[in-house]
Write a protein that holds these residues in place. Structure first.
Motif, mmCIF file in Angstrom:
data_model
loop_
_atom_site.group_PDB
_atom_site.id
_atom_site.type_symbol
_atom_site.label_atom_id
_atom_site.label_comp_id
_atom_site.label_asym_id
_atom_site.label_seq_id
_atom_site.Cartn_x
_atom_site.Cartn_y
_atom_site.Cartn_z
ATOM 1 N N LEU A 145 9.269 -10.538 11.896
ATOM 2 C CA LEU A 145 10.778 -10.745 11.864
ATOM 3 C C LEU A 145 11.514 -10.843 10.440
ATOM 4 C CD1 LEU A 145 10.909 -12.993 15.149
ATOM 5 C CD2 LEU A 145 11.620 -10.711 14.793
ATOM 6 N N CYS A 146 10.776 -11.495 9.668
ATOM 7 C CA CYS A 146 11.291 -12.151 8.515
ATOM 8 C C CYS A 146 11.420 -11.080 7.527
ATOM 9 C CB CYS A 146 10.554 -13.309 7.852
ATOM 10 S SG CYS A 146 11.120 -13.541 6.128
ATOM 11 N N ILE A 147 9.927 -10.109 7.663
ATOM 12 C CA ILE A 147 9.999 -8.940 6.507
ATOM 13 C C ILE A 147 10.992 -7.904 7.048
ATOM 14 C CG2 ILE A 147 8.431 -7.062 6.075
ATOM 15 C CD1 ILE A 147 6.370 -9.206 5.924
ATOM 16 N N ALA A 148 11.245 -7.472 8.497
ATOM 17 C CA ALA A 148 12.022 -6.735 8.980
ATOM 18 C C ALA A 148 13.401 -6.973 8.518
ATOM 19 C CB ALA A 148 11.828 -6.719 10.539
ATOM 20 N N GLU A 171 10.478 -0.069 2.908
ATOM 21 C CA GLU A 171 10.791 -1.277 2.518
ATOM 22 C C GLU A 171 9.890 -2.591 3.108
ATOM 23 O OE1 GLU A 171 12.928 -3.654 -0.410
ATOM 24 O OE2 GLU A 171 12.863 -1.306 -0.019
ATOM 25 N N ALA A 172 9.613 -2.460 4.522
ATOM 26 C CA ALA A 172 8.874 -3.226 5.205
ATOM 27 C C ALA A 172 7.297 -3.398 4.529
ATOM 28 C CB ALA A 172 8.860 -3.122 6.491
ATOM 29 N N ARG A 173 6.851 -2.204 4.305
ATOM 30 C CA ARG A 173 5.593 -1.831 3.863
ATOM 31 C C ARG A 173 5.424 -2.452 2.320
ATOM 32 N NH1 ARG A 173 2.039 0.536 6.626
ATOM 33 N NH2 ARG A 173 2.743 2.204 8.531
ATOM 34 N N HIS A 198 3.088 -7.607 -1.064
ATOM 35 C CA HIS A 198 3.500 -8.282 -2.557
ATOM 36 C C HIS A 198 4.655 -7.500 -3.292
ATOM 37 C CE1 HIS A 198 0.616 -11.377 -2.379
ATOM 38 N NE2 HIS A 198 -0.454 -10.527 -2.187
ATOM 39 N N GLY A 199 5.438 -6.691 -2.666
ATOM 40 C CA GLY A 199 6.333 -5.788 -3.229
ATOM 41 C C GLY A 199 5.788 -4.629 -3.891
ATOM 42 N N SER A 200 4.560 -4.337 -3.287
ATOM 43 C CA SER A 200 3.998 -3.196 -4.274
ATOM 44 C C SER A 200 3.450 -1.978 -3.400
ATOM 45 C CB SER A 200 2.546 -3.971 -4.748
ATOM 46 O OG SER A 200 1.637 -2.938 -5.211
ATOM 47 N N HIS A 214 1.247 -2.998 -9.336
ATOM 48 C CA HIS A 214 2.528 -2.221 -9.739
ATOM 49 C C HIS A 214 3.464 -2.866 -8.573
ATOM 50 C CE1 HIS A 214 5.329 0.180 -11.627
ATOM 51 N NE2 HIS A 214 5.834 0.663 -10.652
ATOM 52 N N HIS A 215 4.458 -3.825 -9.024
ATOM 53 C CA HIS A 215 5.305 -4.496 -8.315
ATOM 54 C C HIS A 215 6.839 -4.123 -8.239
ATOM 55 C CE1 HIS A 215 1.880 -6.974 -7.065
ATOM 56 N NE2 HIS A 215 1.676 -6.946 -8.412
ATOM 57 N N ILE A 216 7.274 -3.602 -7.384
ATOM 58 C CA ILE A 216 8.642 -3.071 -7.564
ATOM 59 C C ILE A 216 9.636 -3.904 -6.703
ATOM 60 C CG2 ILE A 216 7.813 -0.977 -8.186
ATOM 61 C CD1 ILE A 216 8.339 0.047 -5.444
ATOM 62 N N ARG A 217 9.270 -4.986 -5.860
ATOM 63 C CA ARG A 217 10.169 -5.897 -5.140
ATOM 64 C C ARG A 217 9.868 -7.181 -5.522
ATOM 65 N NH1 ARG A 217 12.283 -1.567 -4.898
ATOM 66 N NH2 ARG A 217 13.148 -0.523 -3.098
ATOM 67 N N PRO A 218 10.655 -8.001 -5.727
ATOM 68 C CA PRO A 218 10.540 -9.523 -5.782
ATOM 69 C C PRO A 218 9.933 -10.138 -4.365
ATOM 70 C CG PRO A 218 12.808 -9.101 -5.788
ATOM 71 C CD PRO A 218 12.287 -7.813 -5.760
ATOM 72 N N ALA A 219 9.648 -11.323 -4.758
ATOM 73 C CA ALA A 219 9.371 -12.101 -3.660
ATOM 74 C C ALA A 219 8.507 -11.463 -2.306
ATOM 75 C CB ALA A 219 10.533 -13.081 -3.015
ATOM 76 N N GLY A 220 7.665 -10.684 -2.530
ATOM 77 C CA GLY A 220 6.867 -10.042 -1.518
ATOM 78 C C GLY A 220 6.056 -11.017 -0.915
ATOM 79 N N TYR A 221 5.246 -10.385 0.204
ATOM 80 C CA TYR A 221 4.448 -11.432 0.827
ATOM 81 C C TYR A 221 2.800 -11.054 1.018
ATOM 82 C CZ TYR A 221 8.862 -12.601 3.059
ATOM 83 O OH TYR A 221 10.092 -13.009 3.277
ATOM 84 N N THR A 222 1.702 -11.835 1.207
ATOM 85 C CA THR A 222 0.648 -11.135 1.621
ATOM 86 C C THR A 222 0.466 -11.316 3.011
ATOM 87 O OG1 THR A 222 -0.232 -12.807 -0.218
ATOM 88 C CG2 THR A 222 -1.836 -11.909 1.284
#
Length: 369
Positions: free
Chosen positions: A63-66, A210-212, A217-219, A224-232
């Motif tokens: 839900l949060c990531i979506a 975007e969800a993937r 980790h925004g990667s 190579h991280h292209i989105r901030p505040a990603g998740y494990t």
């Protein structure tokens, strides 16, 4: 005691296949993602009829990531129901948005579309309906309101895998009724892992991509991280392999749940208020939930007579200590009344007819029927 759910029976029924699947993964040396996860995503996509499935670590993460993948964030408001597991509200807050609560239909326990207009503001960005207990929310009305006001829809389908919305057009699976959906694969769900797991569905390539990114980790590529505040928030291969064994049985398991619900309906007719199935709904009875003002006494009586039961849910979100700032007590009366009256009976596909009769008999004795 007749348990409300029996996961040991489920495991014993599939023990050989599950043990083989677990052994296959352990021997592979690939434990996070990999071919088992890719295969599960493809199989879920085929089953649900949705082009994009993104597995994640839990239904809450889904839900949060979506929400974040849909562009919901700080300063936004999301309309939802207070009569749900708290993860629905948590996810909105984790995305940085503000939950705005509207009351429920007392028959289905799902969000009542007639209340949406009163919750609309300049900041409203999305609606988050919950398909509670396995019954789809009234999506025709919710979709019409969303389209009229330019809002996004995220389905909370945590309890509704295999449920269908039948509105005179082609039947559509839950998870295909909005812009995206979040599913839980918690062990007690109709399709459950042996640990936490979940997934997102969407028909939008942009939301899927975007969800993937956010889930890893925004990667897109390692380191190579292209989105901030990603998740494990990755599904492990062991859970995927176990779920792949179970998925082919889901339709028959849901059919058995519906059969059990009909037996309960027949045995408890004119005794207590049994679940209402909306005309548009193919209900898959994640829970079979009664309602009665005598709920607490009935729960105690059933326990004394060897019947398990559970309350889903004893407090609506706005009466939880952590969320009392969302709405004052008394402002969502149907949700508050439901929380005082609902009681779920044993419901799982391995429930024997003799046990069903025992449950029915105990409820009838309580009411003197």
């Amino acid at each position: 005691m007749i348990p409300i759910i029996d996961l040991q029976r489920e495991y014993q029924a599939l023990k050989t296949q599950i043990d083989q699947a677990v052994g296959r993964v352990l021997a592979s040396g690939s434990y996070i993602g990999g071919p088992e996860v890719s295969a599960l995503e493809a199989e879920l996509s085929s089953y649900l009829g949705t082009p994009h499935v993104i597995t994640v670590a839990s239904g809450t993460d889904a839900l949060c990531i979506a929400l974040r993948a849909m562009g919901v964030g700080p300063g936004d408001e999301v309309i939802t129901t207070p009569f749900t597991f708290i993860a629905t509200v948590e996810a909105i807050q984790h995305a940085g948005a503000r939950p705005v609560l509207v009351d429920i239909d007392p028959q289905t326990f799902n969000l009542e579309p007639a209340h949406l207009a009163s919750a609309l503001s300049e900041r409203t960005r999305a609606i988050l309906p919950v398909h509670l207990y396995g019954q789809p929310a009234p999506m025709r009305e919710i979709r019409a309101f969303a389209q009229q006001h330019g809002l996004l829809i995220l389905e909370d389908a945590a309890q509704a895998i295999g449920a269908r919305y039948c509105d005179g057009e082609a039947d559509r699976m839950a998870g295909n009724l909005g812009d995206a959906a979040g599913f839980s694969l918690y062990p007690t769900k109709n399709l459950g892992a042996y640990g936490d797991a979940g997934f997102i569905t969407t028909s939008s390539p942009q939301i899927a991509e975007e969800a993937r990114l956010l889930a890893a980790h925004g990667s897109k590529t390692r380191y190579h991280h292209i989105r901030p505040a990603g998740y494990t928030s990755r599904l492990d291969a062991l859970q995927a392999a176990i779920l792949r064994v179970k998925l082919p049985h889901l339709e028959s398991w849901n059919a058995r749940r519906r059969q059990i619900a009909r037996l309960y309906d027949e045995g408890l007719k004119n005794v207590v208020e049994t679940p209402y199935q909306a005309p548009y709904a193919h209900h898959i009875y994640h829970q079979y939930t009664l309602r009665t003002p005598e709920r607490d006494r009935l729960l105690a009586f059933l326990k004394e007579n060897g019947v398990g039961s559970s309350v889903h849910y004893p407090l609506p979100a706005h009466l939880q200590p952590a969320y009392r700032d969302l709405a004052p007590q008394g402002s969502l009366p149907e949700s508050e009344k439901a929380a005082r009256e609902v009681l779920s009976l044993p419901m799982h596909p391995f429930l024997e007819d003799a046990h069903i009769e025992q449950v029915i008999g105990a409820v009838r004795r309580f009411f003197g029927a």
